[in-house]
Design an enzyme around this catalytic site. Structure first.
Site, mmCIF file in Angstrom:
data_model
loop_
_atom_site.group_PDB
_atom_site.id
_atom_site.type_symbol
_atom_site.label_atom_id
_atom_site.label_comp_id
_atom_site.label_asym_id
_atom_site.label_seq_id
_atom_site.Cartn_x
_atom_site.Cartn_y
_atom_site.Cartn_z
ATOM 1 C CG PHE A 12 -7.456 -4.642 -1.213
ATOM 2 C CD1 PHE A 12 -7.144 -5.994 -1.124
ATOM 3 C CD2 PHE A 12 -8.610 -4.165 -0.611
ATOM 4 C CE1 PHE A 12 -7.994 -6.852 -0.452
ATOM 5 C CE2 PHE A 12 -9.448 -5.043 0.040
ATOM 6 C CZ PHE A 12 -9.150 -6.381 0.127
ATOM 7 N N PRO A 13 -3.184 -3.215 -2.170
ATOM 8 C CG PRO A 13 -1.308 -4.572 -1.992
ATOM 9 C CD PRO A 13 -2.790 -4.556 -1.764
ATOM 10 C CB CYS A 14 -2.926 1.192 -5.847
ATOM 11 S SG CYS A 14 -4.232 1.670 -4.716
ATOM 12 C CD GLN A 15 0.381 -3.651 -8.008
ATOM 13 O OE1 GLN A 15 1.364 -3.471 -8.688
ATOM 14 N NE2 GLN A 15 0.461 -3.816 -6.695
ATOM 15 N N PRO A 16 -0.270 0.328 -10.902
ATOM 16 C CG PRO A 16 1.859 1.117 -11.423
ATOM 17 C CD PRO A 16 1.095 0.245 -10.494
#
Length: 105
Positions: free
Chosen positions: A101-105
């Site tokens: 799953f893409p990580c978002q800051p």
């Protein structure tokens, strides 16, 4: 003349035999299955699936720093960039699709 060693192929890892990460990723060896890795990060799914006998045939990661770490961890193999910019017909046939799953800051 011995071929260059990959950073993860330490003598300790080689002693683990079949349990060593990437023990069966060579294109010369038959793979139990093939897989692609999307949103690959630094290649965590690759480590696990290769240890199970799979061979990675494609990886994609948008973050340039993660792609650099991936290349360092996987013998210079650098993932393709942004998956939304990749033509689906250029993704090789595969048995398993793994995606972080893409990580978002």
């Amino acid at each position: 003349h011995e071929p260059p060693r990959c950073p993860y192929r330490t003598p300790a890892a080689e002693d683990l035999g079949d349990f060593a990460p990437h023990a069966r990723t060579s294109a010369a060896e038959p793979a139990a299955f093939t897989f692609i890795e999307l949103f690959a990060g630094i290649g965590g799914f690759r480590v696990a699936l290769a240890a199970l006998g799979g061979r990675c045939v494609f990886a994609s990661e948008v973050d340039p720093f993660a792609r650099g770490s991936y290349a360092a961890n996987h013998c210079g193999e650098r993932p393709a960039g942004d998956i939304t910019q990749i033509d689906a017909s250029s993704v090789p046939a595969h048995d398993v699709l793994a995606a972080g799953f893409p990580c978002q800051p």
